[in-house]
Design an enzyme around this catalytic site. Sequence first.
Site, PDB file in Angstrom:
ATOM      1  N   HIS A   1       0.841  -1.212   0.000  1.00 18.64           N
ATOM      2  CA  HIS A   1       0.000   0.000   0.000  1.00 18.64           C
ATOM      3  C   HIS A   1       0.878   1.265   0.000  1.00 18.64           C
ATOM      4  CE1 HIS A   1      -3.757   2.211   1.270  1.00 18.64           C
ATOM      5  NE2 HIS A   1      -2.837   3.073   1.663  1.00 18.64           N
ATOM      6  N   GLU A   2       1.791   1.329   0.961  1.00 21.91           N
ATOM      7  CA  GLU A   2       2.633   2.536   1.067  1.00 21.91           C
ATOM      8  C   GLU A   2       3.562   2.668  -0.128  1.00 21.91           C
ATOM      9  OE1 GLU A   2       1.587   4.611   3.116  1.00 21.91           O
ATOM     10  OE2 GLU A   2       0.444   3.267   4.406  1.00 21.91           O
TER      11      GLU A   2
ATOM     12  N   HIS B   1       1.809   4.514  -2.804  1.00 25.39           N
ATOM     13  CA  HIS B   1       1.885   5.969  -2.590  1.00 25.39           C
ATOM     14  C   HIS B   1       3.276   6.489  -2.969  1.00 25.39           C
ATOM     15  CE1 HIS B   1      -1.961   6.490  -0.723  1.00 25.39           C
ATOM     16  NE2 HIS B   1      -1.689   5.775   0.356  1.00 25.39           N
TER      17      HIS B   1
ATOM     18  N   HIS C   1       3.894   6.685  -6.665  1.00 24.68           N
ATOM     19  CA  HIS C   1       3.063   7.783  -7.190  1.00 24.68           C
ATOM     20  C   HIS C   1       3.793   9.115  -6.972  1.00 24.68           C
ATOM     21  CE1 HIS C   1      -1.303   9.588  -7.291  1.00 24.68           C
ATOM     22  NE2 HIS C   1      -0.595   9.933  -8.333  1.00 24.68           N
TER      23      HIS C   1
END
Length: 309
Positions: free
Chosen positions: A84-85, A88, A91
């Site tokens: 998940h991280e 980010h 991105h």
Amino acid sequence: MPMVPKVDMSFAPDEARAITLEAVAPLGKEYVAALRQGFESRWTDYLPSTGKRAGAYSTGAYGVHPYQLLNFNGKYEDLTTLAHESGHSIHTWLSYGAQPYPTSDYPTFVAEVASTLDENLLVHHMLGRARDEAARLFLLGTQLDTLRTTLFRQTQFAEFELAIHEMAERGETLTGDNLSALYLKIAREYYGHDRGLCRVDDLVASEWTFVPHFYYDFYVYQYATSIVASTSLARGIREEAMRHETKRRDAYLRMLRAGGSDYPIALLREAGVDMTSSAPFDAAIAEMNATMDEMERILVRRAEQQKPR
Ligand SMILES: [Zn+2]
């Protein structure tokens, strides 16, 4: 309560990094290389330690690189948090690399797409590797719970949040008791309490008090819209990768690089998902149903095997 028996899976940080890199392979060599570089350049603080804050997040500094804070304990949920991280972080990395400072920060509406898309790739990668039914059932249960907590529950939160604002607009008093009564009513509707599907205890009334997001104006609904978008995008990218095509993946990477240079709806449309239509929602619900169907098939088979002959 866990829906299915827990399977003991544990991972050292090294293993978790290697699995995450394999899982995001459908996003292409450049994406994998950026993440590998991050892992090798110590962007991440993994282990819990005295005085360190709880939870996990990713943040970036323009002109430097993303940073990740984790409290990695080696469990499966820690692996999903890393994925998940990492979503980010990459991105941030791609957007900060492509955009000038004023448009480098991306809106929340697209931020949680990047993170949940990597989580989706991870669970499908893990399902591909799972050798036995117990592990499969556990992974499917985790996937179903992610959809429940991110799509179903955040929508419930959003409905509560909207209702609070409407109460204020009507000039009604926002006391703790009023908010608790409202919260309990909505939670009971969502879980089918009055229809006898799920019992929602009176104590659930005060659950709203520990959700900090209710103090960030209209944040929670974006978890639901994000997982709808990412489930739809991830499915397209996974299917395309099996055919060795890259069109959808390239469109998605263009969206990551676009940062905050356009409105989120326009950014997502360019990436291949039209959030003004019900198609992505239908795709997310189809994935939720497929997950439940497979769990049911496994549970029926196991019950039959356990029957005395
Ligand atoms: Zn996130």
